[in-house]
Design an enzyme around this catalytic site. Structure first.
Site, PDB file in Angstrom:
ATOM      1  N   ASP A  31     -12.915  -2.248  -0.037  1.00  0.00           N
ATOM      2  CA  ASP A  31     -12.851  -3.451  -0.872  1.00  0.00           C
ATOM      3  C   ASP A  31     -13.803  -4.548  -0.420  1.00  0.00           C
ATOM      4  OD1 ASP A  31     -11.302  -3.819   1.429  1.00  0.00           O
ATOM      5  OD2 ASP A  31     -10.037  -5.319   0.465  1.00  0.00           O
ATOM      6  N   LYS A  49     -11.722 -12.157   4.813  1.00  0.00           N
ATOM      7  CA  LYS A  49     -12.868 -11.725   5.592  1.00  0.00           C
ATOM      8  C   LYS A  49     -13.921 -11.211   4.618  1.00  0.00           C
ATOM      9  CE  LYS A  49     -10.476  -7.428   6.884  1.00  0.00           C
ATOM     10  NZ  LYS A  49      -9.102  -7.649   6.445  1.00  0.00           N
ATOM     11  N   ARG A  90      -1.387   1.269  17.810  1.00  0.00           N
ATOM     12  CA  ARG A  90      -2.692   0.777  18.256  1.00  0.00           C
ATOM     13  C   ARG A  90      -2.536   0.255  19.685  1.00  0.00           C
ATOM     14  NH1 ARG A  90      -5.208   1.044  13.457  1.00  0.00           N
ATOM     15  NH2 ARG A  90      -4.544  -0.139  11.632  1.00  0.00           N
ATOM     16  N   SER A 112      -7.816  -1.133   0.597  1.00  0.00           N
ATOM     17  CA  SER A 112      -8.832  -1.411   1.605  1.00  0.00           C
ATOM     18  C   SER A 112      -9.613  -0.166   2.016  1.00  0.00           C
ATOM     19  CB  SER A 112      -8.166  -2.079   2.808  1.00  0.00           C
ATOM     20  OG  SER A 112      -9.139  -2.509   3.700  1.00  0.00           O
ATOM     21  N   HIS A 113      -9.566   0.140   3.306  1.00  0.00           N
ATOM     22  CA  HIS A 113     -10.370   1.239   3.855  1.00  0.00           C
ATOM     23  C   HIS A 113      -9.654   2.581   3.721  1.00  0.00           C
ATOM     24  CE1 HIS A 113      -7.586  -0.479   6.621  1.00  0.00           C
ATOM     25  NE2 HIS A 113      -7.490   0.687   7.209  1.00  0.00           N
ATOM     26  N   LYS A 117      -2.691  -6.585  -3.726  1.00  0.00           N
ATOM     27  CA  LYS A 117      -2.539  -7.798  -2.925  1.00  0.00           C
ATOM     28  C   LYS A 117      -2.488  -8.979  -3.883  1.00  0.00           C
ATOM     29  CE  LYS A 117      -6.587  -6.920  -0.702  1.00  0.00           C
ATOM     30  NZ  LYS A 117      -7.652  -7.071   0.287  1.00  0.00           N
ATOM     31  N   ASP A 132     -16.272  -1.795   3.886  1.00  0.00           N
ATOM     32  CA  ASP A 132     -15.167  -0.871   3.605  1.00  0.00           C
ATOM     33  C   ASP A 132     -14.876  -0.777   2.109  1.00  0.00           C
ATOM     34  OD1 ASP A 132     -14.097  -3.377   3.272  1.00  0.00           O
ATOM     35  OD2 ASP A 132     -12.119  -2.803   3.997  1.00  0.00           O
ATOM     36  N   ARG A 148       0.854  -1.198   0.000  1.00  0.00           N
ATOM     37  CA  ARG A 148       0.000   0.000   0.000  1.00  0.00           C
ATOM     38  C   ARG A 148       0.882   1.237   0.000  1.00  0.00           C
ATOM     39  NH1 ARG A 148      -4.777  -1.637   4.281  1.00  0.00           N
ATOM     40  NH2 ARG A 148      -5.265  -3.556   3.175  1.00  0.00           N
ATOM     41  N   THR A 150      -2.068 -10.680  13.857  1.00  0.00           N
ATOM     42  CA  THR A 150      -2.933  -9.842  13.020  1.00  0.00           C
ATOM     43  C   THR A 150      -2.650 -10.108  11.545  1.00  0.00           C
ATOM     44  OG1 THR A 150      -3.104  -8.136  14.686  1.00  0.00           O
ATOM     45  CG2 THR A 150      -3.431  -7.447  12.411  1.00  0.00           C
ATOM     46  N   GLU A 174     -11.452 -10.772  13.370  1.00  0.00           N
ATOM     47  CA  GLU A 174     -10.485  -9.838  13.934  1.00  0.00           C
ATOM     48  C   GLU A 174     -11.210  -8.621  14.480  1.00  0.00           C
ATOM     49  OE1 GLU A 174      -6.482  -9.717  11.791  1.00  0.00           O
ATOM     50  OE2 GLU A 174      -7.938  -9.660  10.186  1.00  0.00           O
ATOM     51  N   GLU A 175     -10.558  -8.004  15.446  1.00  0.00           N
ATOM     52  CA  GLU A 175     -11.129  -6.790  16.033  1.00  0.00           C
ATOM     53  C   GLU A 175     -11.235  -5.660  15.003  1.00  0.00           C
ATOM     54  OE1 GLU A 175      -8.931  -4.128  16.097  1.00  0.00           O
ATOM     55  OE2 GLU A 175      -7.364  -5.475  15.348  1.00  0.00           O
ATOM     56  N   SER A 176     -10.444  -5.745  13.944  1.00  0.00           N
ATOM     57  CA  SER A 176     -10.402  -4.684  12.932  1.00  0.00           C
ATOM     58  C   SER A 176     -11.568  -4.818  11.951  1.00  0.00           C
ATOM     59  CB  SER A 176      -9.067  -4.713  12.199  1.00  0.00           C
ATOM     60  OG  SER A 176      -8.844  -5.989  11.634  1.00  0.00           O
ATOM     61  N   ASP A 233     -14.271  -6.247   2.449  1.00  0.00           N
ATOM     62  CA  ASP A 233     -14.008  -7.367   3.361  1.00  0.00           C
ATOM     63  C   ASP A 233     -14.331  -7.042   4.819  1.00  0.00           C
ATOM     64  OD1 ASP A 233     -11.845  -5.688   3.624  1.00  0.00           O
ATOM     65  OD2 ASP A 233     -10.319  -7.192   3.149  1.00  0.00           O
ATOM     66  N   ARG A 234     -14.400  -5.770   5.184  1.00  0.00           N
ATOM     67  CA  ARG A 234     -14.731  -5.429   6.573  1.00  0.00           C
ATOM     68  C   ARG A 234     -16.231  -5.241   6.740  1.00  0.00           C
ATOM     69  NH1 ARG A 234     -10.161  -1.570   9.174  1.00  0.00           N
ATOM     70  NH2 ARG A 234      -8.375  -2.718   8.375  1.00  0.00           N
TER      71      ARG A 234
HETATM   72  C1  G16 Z   1      -5.881  -5.707   6.975  1.00  0.00           C
HETATM   73  C2  G16 Z   1      -5.684  -7.157   7.268  1.00  0.00           C
HETATM   74  C3  G16 Z   1      -6.299  -7.519   8.583  1.00  0.00           C
HETATM   75  C4  G16 Z   1      -5.776  -6.612   9.672  1.00  0.00           C
HETATM   76  C5  G16 Z   1      -6.006  -5.168   9.289  1.00  0.00           C
HETATM   77  C6  G16 Z   1      -5.362  -4.186  10.255  1.00  0.00           C
HETATM   78  O1  G16 Z   1      -7.229  -5.459   6.764  1.00  0.00           O
HETATM   79  O2  G16 Z   1      -6.262  -7.956   6.271  1.00  0.00           O
HETATM   80  O3  G16 Z   1      -5.992  -8.853   8.854  1.00  0.00           O
HETATM   81  O4  G16 Z   1      -6.412  -6.887  10.880  1.00  0.00           O
HETATM   82  O5  G16 Z   1      -5.429  -4.919   8.037  1.00  0.00           O
HETATM   83  O6  G16 Z   1      -4.003  -4.376  10.236  1.00  0.00           O
HETATM   84  P1  G16 Z   1      -3.038  -3.350  10.963  1.00  0.00           P
HETATM   85  O7  G16 Z   1      -3.483  -3.350  12.399  1.00  0.00           O
HETATM   86  O8  G16 Z   1      -1.675  -3.915  10.753  1.00  0.00           O
HETATM   87  O9  G16 Z   1      -3.264  -1.993  10.340  1.00  0.00           O
HETATM   88  P2  G16 Z   1      -7.697  -4.614   5.503  1.00  0.00           P
HETATM   89  O10 G16 Z   1      -9.186  -4.572   5.614  1.00  0.00           O
HETATM   90  O11 G16 Z   1      -7.035  -3.283   5.678  1.00  0.00           O
HETATM   91  O12 G16 Z   1      -7.180  -5.364   4.323  1.00  0.00           O
END
Ligand code: G16
Length: 543
Positions: free
Chosen positions: A279, A376, A496, A113-114, A126, A277, A22, A344, A363-365, A281-282
């Protein structure tokens, strides 16, 4: 077809993070930058000749340009076929499904992603492997290694391909199939869930809002909720994916999905609200007047899995990332199934899913998913919640209340300090590491620290080891305080801090998490020295 070997030089910043590479769009727009990374990915897959590659992205700025380049490079690098989502669009879970469904060797998903999109914002790439999941740690390392020794890349010459209609064409020896990005995925959802029960719910008095935040889930949500399930028009909002996501930040949390949160927590709230989000997945789940924390969401879905047809035989096991609350562990123990704690990153669930050890993970995210794909899946989580609501005929609040009464509540909050100077963030983590040996046995925040460590994970399937996955303080009463640096940001560093406290007293289950966790929050600030080292008095985002 003419194939060119273009001389190039390595870029030193192409190490993928938590989820692919990214960077700012302007970084990707440098001459040869995108091409070098794509060649490194292709070189890391030596058995690609004649095989199928799935391709698509979340529609953000630079998506269409990148797709044209990747098509030319795929044709020059012996791929047999590319399956592309029409308009260059595919959500991350849909791409994962297509890889599995069509037996592809892998897929390239273009998304950050977000993270916000636009000429000055973020882009990302990815690679997912043949199981449909994010590249493993070892493949990611190999891509990085290749990117550091690259001296040239191969690219074919042909005019820009028309990607906005479904068609099949030949590009040299490679076949390009442009398909409806939504259909196969929506069919999969129809096989997993009881669409007649969900239709009955959504066509009755039940009111729902889904906010697609002008990102990729719009077309998927329209097809599933409004077209196939018959929800009233307007159920899906902000449904057209825009290259800049409408100037918003498509991160489904209480800060960035504020309009939806205000609606659900306000006086005119519908029964149910959800968002996804950039893409797809969230997910974020809200009931009337109540927010469901992602950790609780995983636990509730696990406890009710049998009301969804695809899981009616029960779950094999469950997994959560280390910073995710332990709520799902308690459910797993009561169900008598295995539960796992991974670092994570969704890639760590892949082996457990492939080996049939787990069915649900999260995941918490704001990530929740199952063994139906290897990512996800935001819309899957929304449909899973709707299935519980349809089968129990209870409100989101009632379901949460009953869950906490039965299993206890894991109060939880994450505080993010975004865009910190990298050296300050590194100093915070180094300071925490330095305290690890002296913290055990100390009484802090009203409880005793039992263990202080830097989380390491040994994959139970292939034995691979991942170290330095976050600093953990584990207290004698089950409370936890966790610190790690994000692996998904593109400017500076994000600290975090995750806080968790287990409450079993039935008279203390409906408190404000920020208040209930106050002592742990203060301790996290103090131990990390975040204010001293960065001058920040408060977190940027609280979830
Ligand atoms: C990605 C990963 C997740 C992770 C999240 C936050 O999500 O796929 O497994 O929990 O990032 O990661 P970090 O805490 O390292 O920022 P996404 O939705 O951004 O692809």
């Amino acid at each position: 077809m003419e194939i060119l070997t273009q001389v190039s030089q390595a870029f030193t910043d192409q190490r993928p993070g938590t989820s692919g590479l990214r960077k700012k769009v302007t970084v990707f727009q440098q001459p040869h930058y995108l091409e070098n990374f794509i060649q490194s990915v292709f070189d890391a897959i030596p058995d690609r000749a004649g095989k199928t590659l799935v391709l698509g992205g979340d529609g953000r700025y630079f998506n269409r340009e990148a797709i044209q380049v990747i098509l030319k490079m795929a044709a020059a690098n012996q791929w047999g076929e590319v399956i592309l989502g029409r308009g260059g669009l595919l959500s991350t879970p849909a791409a994962s499904h297509l890889i599995r469904h069509y037996g592809a060797r892998g897929g390239l998903i273009l998304s950050a992603s977000h993270n916000p999109a636009g000429p000055d914002q973020d882009f990302g790439i990815k690679f997912n492997g043949e199981n449909g999941g994010p590249a493993s740690e070892s493949l990611t390392e190999e891509i990085w290694r290749r990117s550091q020794e690259i001296t040239s890349y191969r690219i074919a010459r042909f005019p820009a391909v028309e990607i906005d209609r479904e068609q099949e064409i030949s590009l040299g020896n490679m076949r390009l199939r442009i398909i409806d990005p939504v259909r196969d995925y929506a069919d999969l959802m129809e096989r997993i869930f009881d669409f007649s029960a969900l239709s009955a719910l959504l066509q009755g008095d039940f009111q729902m809002r889904f906010d697609a935040l002008h990102a990729i889930t719009g077309p998927y949500a329209l097809e599933i909720f409004e077209k196939r399930l018959g929800a009233p028009a307007g159920t899906v909002q902000n449904a057209v994916p825009l290259p800049d996501f409408g100037g918003g930040h498509p991160d489904p949390n209480l800060v960035y999905a504020k309009a939806l949160a205000d609606l659900l927590l306000g006086p005119e709230a519908p029964d149910f609200g959800a968002a996804s989000d950039g893409d797809g997945d969230r997910n974020m789940i809200l009931g009337r007047g109540i927010f469901v924390s992602p950790s609780d969401s995983l636990a509730v879905l696990s406890a009710h899995a049998r009301c969804i047809p695809a899981y009616k035989e029960g779950l094999r096991g469950v997994a959560r990332s280390m910073p995710t609350s332990q709520a799902v562990d308690v459910v797993a123990k009561s169900l008598g199934i295995e539960h796992f704690e991974t670092p994570t990153g969704w890639k760590f669930f892949g082996n457990l899913l492939d080996a049939g050890r787990i069915t649900f993970c999260g995941e918490e995210s704001f990530g929740t998913g199952s063994n139906h794909v290897r990512e996800k899946d935001g819309l899957w989580a929304v449909l899973a919640w709707l299935s519980i609501l349809a089968s129990t005929r209870k409100s989101v609040r009632e379901i949460l209340r009953e869950h906490w009464q039965h299993f206890g509540r894991h109060y939880y909050t994450r505080h993010d300090y975004e865009e910190l100077p990298s050296d300050a963030a590194q100093a915070m983590m180094a300071g925490l590491q330095a305290q690890l040996t002296v913290l055990p046995g100390q009484h802090l925040a009203g409880r005793e620290i039992r263990i202080a460590d830097d989380f390491s994970y040994t994959d139970p399937v292939d034995g691979s080891q991942s170290n330095h996955q976050g600093v953990r303080l584990l207290f004698d009463d089950g409370a936890r305080l966790i610190f790690r640096l994000s692996g998904t940001g593109t400017s500076g560093a994000t600290l975090r801090i995750y806080h968790e406290l287990y409450e079993r007293d039935s008279s203390r289950l409906e408190r404000d998490p920020q208040r209930h966790l106050r002592e742990l929050i203060d301790l996290g600030r103090e131990l990390s020295r975040v204010e001293h080292l960065s001058g920040r008095k408060a977190p940027t985002v609280i979830t």
